[in-house]
Design an enzyme around this catalytic site. Sequence first.
Site, PDB file in Angstrom:
ATOM      1  N   CYS A 172       0.971  -1.253   0.000  1.00  0.00           N
ATOM      2  CA  CYS A 172       0.020   0.183  -0.005  1.00  0.00           C
ATOM      3  C   CYS A 172       0.979   1.231   0.061  1.00  0.00           C
ATOM      4  O   CYS A 172       0.361   2.203  -0.419  1.00  0.00           O
ATOM      5  CB  CYS A 172      -1.237   0.054   1.207  1.00  0.00           C
ATOM      6  SG  CYS A 172      -2.001  -1.369   1.253  1.00  0.00           S
ATOM      7  N   HIS A 198      -3.027   7.007   3.002  1.00  0.00           N
ATOM      8  CA  HIS A 198      -3.799   5.790   2.367  1.00  0.00           C
ATOM      9  C   HIS A 198      -5.098   5.528   3.067  1.00  0.00           C
ATOM     10  O   HIS A 198      -5.368   5.637   4.239  1.00  0.00           O
ATOM     11  CB  HIS A 198      -2.671   4.784   3.053  1.00  0.00           C
ATOM     12  CG  HIS A 198      -3.059   3.165   2.581  1.00  0.00           C
ATOM     13  ND1 HIS A 198      -3.676   2.939   1.287  1.00  0.00           N
ATOM     14  CD2 HIS A 198      -3.165   2.348   3.477  1.00  0.00           C
ATOM     15  CE1 HIS A 198      -3.913   1.878   1.400  1.00  0.00           C
ATOM     16  NE2 HIS A 198      -3.622   0.991   2.481  1.00  0.00           N
ATOM     17  N   ASN A 225      -9.942  -0.274   0.535  1.00  0.00           N
ATOM     18  CA  ASN A 225      -8.750  -0.196   0.418  1.00  0.00           C
ATOM     19  C   ASN A 225      -8.173  -0.852  -0.900  1.00  0.00           C
ATOM     20  O   ASN A 225      -8.431  -1.848  -1.273  1.00  0.00           O
ATOM     21  CB  ASN A 225      -8.051  -1.078   1.612  1.00  0.00           C
ATOM     22  CG  ASN A 225      -6.295  -1.013   1.564  1.00  0.00           C
ATOM     23  OD1 ASN A 225      -5.772  -0.445   0.403  1.00  0.00           O
ATOM     24  ND2 ASN A 225      -5.757  -1.372   2.645  1.00  0.00           N
TER      25      ASN A 225
HETATM   26  O1  UT7 Z   1      -3.469  -1.433   4.106  1.00  0.00           O
HETATM   27  C1  UT7 Z   1      -3.330  -2.318   5.212  1.00  0.00           C
HETATM   28  C2  UT7 Z   1      -4.768  -3.078   5.063  1.00  0.00           C
HETATM   29  N1  UT7 Z   1      -5.231  -3.545   6.275  1.00  0.00           N
HETATM   30  C3  UT7 Z   1      -5.746  -2.237   7.307  1.00  0.00           C
HETATM   31  O2  UT7 Z   1      -5.617  -1.375   7.330  1.00  0.00           O
HETATM   32  C4  UT7 Z   1      -6.830  -2.898   8.285  1.00  0.00           C
HETATM   33  C5  UT7 Z   1      -6.526  -2.736   9.562  1.00  0.00           C
HETATM   34  N2  UT7 Z   1      -7.392  -3.119  10.414  1.00  0.00           N
HETATM   35  C6  UT7 Z   1      -8.678  -2.885  10.560  1.00  0.00           C
HETATM   36  O3  UT7 Z   1      -9.320  -2.027   9.752  1.00  0.00           O
HETATM   37  C7  UT7 Z   1      -9.688  -3.516  11.639  1.00  0.00           C
HETATM   38  O4  UT7 Z   1      -8.909  -4.201  12.446  1.00  0.00           O
HETATM   39  C8  UT7 Z   1     -10.799  -4.335  10.906  1.00  0.00           C
HETATM   40  C9  UT7 Z   1     -11.779  -3.475  10.085  1.00  0.00           C
HETATM   41  C10 UT7 Z   1     -10.129  -5.476  10.153  1.00  0.00           C
HETATM   42  C11 UT7 Z   1     -11.464  -4.807  12.302  1.00  0.00           C
HETATM   43  O5  UT7 Z   1     -12.090  -3.954  13.074  1.00  0.00           O
HETATM   44  P1  UT7 Z   1     -11.975  -4.080  14.515  1.00  0.00           P
HETATM   45  O6  UT7 Z   1     -12.632  -2.820  15.107  1.00  0.00           O
HETATM   46  O7  UT7 Z   1     -10.430  -4.031  14.946  1.00  0.00           O
HETATM   47  O8  UT7 Z   1     -12.654  -5.290  14.900  1.00  0.00           O
HETATM   48  P2  UT7 Z   1     -12.095  -6.468  15.675  1.00  0.00           P
HETATM   49  O9  UT7 Z   1     -11.135  -7.381  14.883  1.00  0.00           O
HETATM   50  O10 UT7 Z   1     -11.699  -6.094  17.065  1.00  0.00           O
HETATM   51  O11 UT7 Z   1     -13.282  -7.311  16.132  1.00  0.00           O
HETATM   52  C12 UT7 Z   1     -14.409  -6.955  16.664  1.00  0.00           C
HETATM   53  C13 UT7 Z   1     -15.641  -7.824  16.566  1.00  0.00           C
HETATM   54  C14 UT7 Z   1     -15.085  -9.404  16.795  1.00  0.00           C
HETATM   55  O12 UT7 Z   1     -16.162 -10.079  17.352  1.00  0.00           O
HETATM   56  P3  UT7 Z   1     -15.964 -10.296  18.918  1.00  0.00           P
HETATM   57  O13 UT7 Z   1     -14.904 -10.997  19.077  1.00  0.00           O
HETATM   58  O14 UT7 Z   1     -16.058  -9.010  19.716  1.00  0.00           O
HETATM   59  O15 UT7 Z   1     -17.540 -11.011  19.302  1.00  0.00           O
HETATM   60  C15 UT7 Z   1     -15.075  -9.922  15.365  1.00  0.00           C
HETATM   61  O16 UT7 Z   1     -15.431 -11.017  15.214  1.00  0.00           O
HETATM   62  O17 UT7 Z   1     -16.196  -7.614  15.360  1.00  0.00           O
HETATM   63  C16 UT7 Z   1     -16.200  -9.036  14.744  1.00  0.00           C
HETATM   64  N3  UT7 Z   1     -15.975  -9.059  13.303  1.00  0.00           N
HETATM   65  C17 UT7 Z   1     -17.125  -8.444  12.473  1.00  0.00           C
HETATM   66  N4  UT7 Z   1     -18.312  -8.352  12.504  1.00  0.00           N
HETATM   67  C18 UT7 Z   1     -19.138  -8.081  11.429  1.00  0.00           C
HETATM   68  C19 UT7 Z   1     -14.881  -8.911  12.507  1.00  0.00           C
HETATM   69  N5  UT7 Z   1     -15.088  -8.641  11.278  1.00  0.00           N
HETATM   70  C20 UT7 Z   1     -16.307  -8.519  11.193  1.00  0.00           C
HETATM   71  C21 UT7 Z   1     -17.127  -8.072   9.824  1.00  0.00           C
HETATM   72  N6  UT7 Z   1     -18.695  -8.105  10.189  1.00  0.00           N
HETATM   73  N7  UT7 Z   1     -16.502  -8.031   8.832  1.00  0.00           N
END
Ligand code: UT7
Length: 331
Positions: free
Chosen positions: A116, A258, A288
Amino acid sequence: MTERYRTRIAGTGSYLPEKILSNHDLEKLVETNHDWIVERTGIHRRHIVAEGQATSDLALHAAQSALADAKMTPQDLDCILFCTVTPDQPMPASACFLQTKLGCRNIMAVDLNAACTGFLYGLTIADQMIRTGFYKNILVVGAECISRYINYKDRETCILFGDAAGAWICSRTSESDPNVIMTSHLHAEGSLADLLQMEAGAARKPLTQEVLDRGEQFMKMKGREIFKNAVRTMATTCKEALSATNTPMGQIDWMIPHQANLRIIEAVADQFDFPKDKVILSVHETGNTSAASIPCAFEMGKSENKIKRGQLLLLTAFGAGLTSGSMILRY
Ligand code: UT7
């Protein structure tokens, strides 16, 4: 007296494929919902490459727009730097396919993989080649067909990514031109490579039926770790660019980060108390798009009549590798 050269952005362009994948479409593929995706990422939809199209096809549209904007023809180009992690094929470089599709001379054409942060790596290399007098006009492209590497059963990644292409023409100008690339700062932390990767499909782990069955060809990400490192590295490298040019943050007209996640972008802006309405956003529309992200956001800012010639821009990115970088330029 030796003439000293600087780099101006002579023209810009971008391209988004027609097909749209909305959050509601994703609800049918994985257990997720529109509200969660918008709240946690700011993404509403992403564009997806058509069947039979590849990365250089997207890049062609963006490059043609950039050439038209610069009032140049493909014959004017001296070099193509094609930034991508999703090339048309492993060999030869997508830059070579683009060179022939555009109808260029037999100029240098090469791919760069800095994920990225790719577009900032490409711009920086172009800037250096122009400053030394090596080339006059360099096409820097950031283009990706990331959807080809996404597992649409993995809700942590499939909601985030989209396909796109962006292109800038970097051109030689004189030292007295105020509208130039002023500074750039690039980094990589290879020790954190396992946080975001496509493990299989190359020399270490060639594609076999077992590898495909395990889905190891798809992009894998440790989301929370990437999130923290994204904020840390982008804020750090922005400080480097501001300090190298002695620019107070208040003088920046637009920040173009980004576009990975709205919360990441806002967390970086908050570190500088930078007004949110001076941050260019396209993440809602594109998700992204990796190396295409900054030029696509730039083009959106330009089309919304925000970004104008003569303004001071702060660009920043991070990505797999973990690469990161920043640039200040007067457009
Ligand atoms: O260029 C670099 C590329 N990557 C990035 O920039 C990604 C960076 N990371 C992120 O953007 C975020 O970490 C995510 C969007 C991937 C995830 O968001 P988060 O706020 O960090 O969520 P989390 O991983 O802490 O998960 C919170 C909850 C979890 O459930 P529990 O364990 O609290 O019951 C996940 O299982 O949200 C759940 N979850 C979802 N729910 C609905 C994770 N993905 C999803 C989803 N839909 N797509």
